[in-house]
Design an enzyme around this catalytic site. Structure first.
Site, PDB file in Angstrom:
ATOM      1  N   ARG A  89      36.171  42.198  44.339  1.00  0.00           N
ATOM      2  CA  ARG A  89      36.267  43.574  43.194  1.00  0.00           C
ATOM      3  C   ARG A  89      34.569  44.105  43.104  1.00  0.00           C
ATOM      4  O   ARG A  89      34.573  45.290  43.340  1.00  0.00           O
ATOM      5  CB  ARG A  89      36.670  43.053  42.017  1.00  0.00           C
ATOM      6  N   TYR A  90      33.732  43.154  43.117  1.00  0.00           N
ATOM      7  CA  TYR A  90      32.386  43.407  42.800  1.00  0.00           C
ATOM      8  C   TYR A  90      31.687  43.556  44.133  1.00  0.00           C
ATOM      9  O   TYR A  90      31.999  42.680  45.276  1.00  0.00           O
ATOM     10  CB  TYR A  90      31.606  42.336  42.143  1.00  0.00           C
TER      11      TYR A  90
ATOM     12  N   ARG B 295      29.843  39.646  45.088  1.00  0.00           N
ATOM     13  CA  ARG B 295      30.621  38.227  44.720  1.00  0.00           C
ATOM     14  C   ARG B 295      32.217  38.363  44.720  1.00  0.00           C
ATOM     15  O   ARG B 295      32.631  39.512  44.586  1.00  0.00           O
ATOM     16  CB  ARG B 295      30.114  37.926  43.148  1.00  0.00           C
TER      17      ARG B 295
ATOM     18  N   CYS C  57      47.357  23.638  37.804  1.00  0.00           N
ATOM     19  CA  CYS C  57      46.485  23.026  36.753  1.00  0.00           C
ATOM     20  C   CYS C  57      46.987  21.792  36.129  1.00  0.00           C
ATOM     21  O   CYS C  57      47.960  21.376  36.418  1.00  0.00           O
ATOM     22  CB  CYS C  57      46.552  24.357  35.736  1.00  0.00           C
TER      23      CYS C  57
ATOM     24  N   CYS D 206      48.155  27.108  30.318  1.00  0.00           N
ATOM     25  CA  CYS D 206      47.932  28.034  29.149  1.00  0.00           C
ATOM     26  C   CYS D 206      49.054  28.963  28.979  1.00  0.00           C
ATOM     27  O   CYS D 206      49.128  29.936  30.119  1.00  0.00           O
ATOM     28  CB  CYS D 206      46.823  28.630  28.944  1.00  0.00           C
TER      29      CYS D 206
ATOM     30  N   CYS E  96      48.125  32.751  30.164  1.00  0.00           N
ATOM     31  CA  CYS E  96      47.386  32.737  31.745  1.00  0.00           C
ATOM     32  C   CYS E  96      47.574  33.970  32.112  1.00  0.00           C
ATOM     33  O   CYS E  96      48.442  34.438  32.420  1.00  0.00           O
ATOM     34  CB  CYS E  96      47.887  31.716  32.512  1.00  0.00           C
TER      35      CYS E  96
ATOM     36  N   ARG F   5      46.959  34.587  35.335  1.00  0.00           N
ATOM     37  CA  ARG F   5      47.560  34.475  36.613  1.00  0.00           C
ATOM     38  C   ARG F   5      48.904  33.911  36.641  1.00  0.00           C
ATOM     39  O   ARG F   5      49.455  33.191  37.369  1.00  0.00           O
ATOM     40  CB  ARG F   5      46.670  33.726  37.678  1.00  0.00           C
TER      41      ARG F   5
ATOM     42  N   ASP G 206      44.282  39.259  28.084  1.00  0.00           N
ATOM     43  CA  ASP G 206      44.757  40.326  29.074  1.00  0.00           C
ATOM     44  C   ASP G 206      46.326  40.687  28.683  1.00  0.00           C
ATOM     45  O   ASP G 206      47.109  39.971  28.226  1.00  0.00           O
ATOM     46  CB  ASP G 206      44.777  39.729  30.479  1.00  0.00           C
TER      47      ASP G 206
ATOM     48  N   ASP H 152      38.743  42.689  30.366  1.00  0.00           N
ATOM     49  CA  ASP H 152      39.055  42.813  31.845  1.00  0.00           C
ATOM     50  C   ASP H 152      39.936  43.981  31.866  1.00  0.00           C
ATOM     51  O   ASP H 152      40.943  44.141  31.407  1.00  0.00           O
ATOM     52  CB  ASP H 152      39.610  41.590  32.304  1.00  0.00           C
TER      53      ASP H 152
ATOM     54  N   LYS I 212      35.380  43.461  34.455  1.00  0.00           N
ATOM     55  CA  LYS I 212      35.015  43.081  33.155  1.00  0.00           C
ATOM     56  C   LYS I 212      34.165  44.295  32.503  1.00  0.00           C
ATOM     57  O   LYS I 212      33.377  44.457  33.115  1.00  0.00           O
ATOM     58  CB  LYS I 212      34.432  41.656  33.150  1.00  0.00           C
TER      59      LYS I 212
END
Ligand SMILES: *Cc1c(COP(=O)(O)O)cnc(C)c1O
Ligand code: SF4
Length: 388
Positions: free
Chosen positions: A120-121, A124, A133, A137, A140, A142, A301, A338, A345
């Site tokens: 996206r950037y 990076r 995981c 959570c 999450c 994702r 999010d 985000d 972000k």
């Protein structure tokens, strides 16, 4: 300082699993094998609410349930509103989908040149190396792919991803994420890190992992050995509430920092979990005690079925404002949203600028007192009069 902030008062020991041998308890594979995943596993230790019982059914096609024994111990069984419990136990509220909520709330899919790379950037990339995981959570970002409950069928394409990074000389920063990269075997982690370490233009490697928090046992000497050979590796952990700071976590963090790895923390602001200044202050103080720099505080999010955990953005701003000046600058994370749809972000800051005039800028300090600072135009004028 709250008395409980002292490390000697942090949770330690095996809790419900007092009978388990040290050999097992400190073995991360034992923690993985003995995760609580089904309703009945939890019912052995907790009285589940009706909403939680329904939550288990919803979770099957949304985001799996799993909690390591280590992390489960941090749940207060007598408190249905326990802030740790609410992060990992599903509830019926997960089936309430608000109008703005999405499967891919921060628009990652459209920035994926290779499955698993989000570019996206300019300089990076986010490199997703797994969809699993140690615990899940409920908020999450994702959820669409993590745990594969939604049949996304994510398969990390390691070779394709690595060669994408090798070919793109503008990539100087690689962020490993997932899922949780520390779920992979030592050999696989070593392979990925060594490959990245050899790329000339990659000058900064970081790993985002909640495993030190869910399962500090994973930070083995073999893993530390692998890390110590990487030229510039940083790690971001994910702690949301002060009670997640335990003796075990502090030991895992000190192993990492002793091996030369700078640590950061990313928290998600969650309704009735950590959305007040007192809780956040205790959290950031404990993080500093573990040499962990609070990096980001995320607005939750717009993931489908998360509205019961989301606060208004003004809550985050108020917390930051109530920290700034009242505690160490090092303790204050950057609050970010985000951007929905894929803008990246965006920092949100309390406003300390009262007014910008031609010759001065009016500023407000943490106590609300007003100060003015000359603009360069005014400074130039002053310099001239001084020379004359
Ligand atoms: C968060 C994120 C990064 C890293 O952002 P920093 O602000 O540098 O920490 C990079 N790529 C993507 C796609 C991200 O979501
Ligand atoms: S550890 Fe990270 S990737 Fe895994 S469920 Fe939690 S937020 Fe999602």
């Amino acid at each position: 300082m709250y008395p409980t902030d002292k490390i000697e008062n942090w949770f330690d020991g095996k809790g419900h699993w007092g009978q388990v041998s040290d050999e097992n308890w400190f073995d991360w594979k034992w923690q993985m094998r003995n995760r609580l995943t089904k309703k009945n596993d939890f019912l052995e230790y907790l009285q589940l609410t009706d909403s939680e019982i329904q939550g288990f059914d919803i979770a099957k096609s949304k985001l799996s349930v799993a909690v390591t024994p280590y992390f489960f111990n941090l749940i207060d069984p007598n408190n249905p509103n326990c802030p740790v419990r609410k992060q990992v136990l599903p509830t019926a509220s997960e089936s309430n989908i608000s109008i703005k909520e999405l499967n891919d709330p921060v628009g990652e899919e459209k920035y994926m040149p290779v499955p698993g790379i989000v570019h996206r950037y300019p300089d990076r990339v986010l490199f997703l190396v797994t969809d699993r995981c140690a615990s899940y959570c409920r908020y999450c970002t994702r959820s669409r792919l993590v745990s594969n409950a939604q049949d996304y069928g994510f398969h990390a394409e390691l070779e394709n991803s690595l060669s994408y990074i090798e070919k793109n000389t503008s990539i100087r920063d690689v962020l490993l994420s997932g899922g949780d990269p520390f779920i992979l075997s030592d050999d696989k982690i070593e392979y990925i890190l060594n490959r990245l370490n050899k790329i000339d233009h990659v000058e900064f490697i970081r790993i985002g992992s909640r495993i030190p928090v869910f399962m500090p046992q994973r930070i083995t000497s073999r893993l530390l050995d692998v890390f110590s050979k990487i030229k510039n590796l940083w790690i971001s952990i994910h702690v949301n509430h002060p009670s997640e700071c335990t003796k075990e976590l502090s030991i895992a963090c000190s192993k990492l920092t002793s091996c030369g790895i700078p640590l950061g923390n990313q928290s998600v602001l969650l309704k009735e979990i950590n959305d007040d200044t007192e809780t956040m202050k205790s959290l950031v103080h404990r993080l500093l005690m573990m040499k962990v720099k609070p990096y980001y505080l995320y607005q939750c999010d717009l993931i489908k079925g998360s509205s019961h955990l989301r606060t208004d953005p003004s809550v985050g701003l108020k917390i930051i404002q109530e920290l700034r000046g009242f505690t160490s600058g090092y303790a204050i994370p950057q609050f970010v949203i985000d951007a929905p749809g894929g803008g990246g972000k965006i920092p949100l800051n309390p406003d300390y600028i009262v007014d910008i005039k031609k010759d001065k800028i009016l500023l407000k300090n943490y106590q609300g007192n007003i100060f003015d600072y000359p603009t360069s135009k005014d400074v130039a004028k002053q310099n001239i009069s001084f020379i004359q």
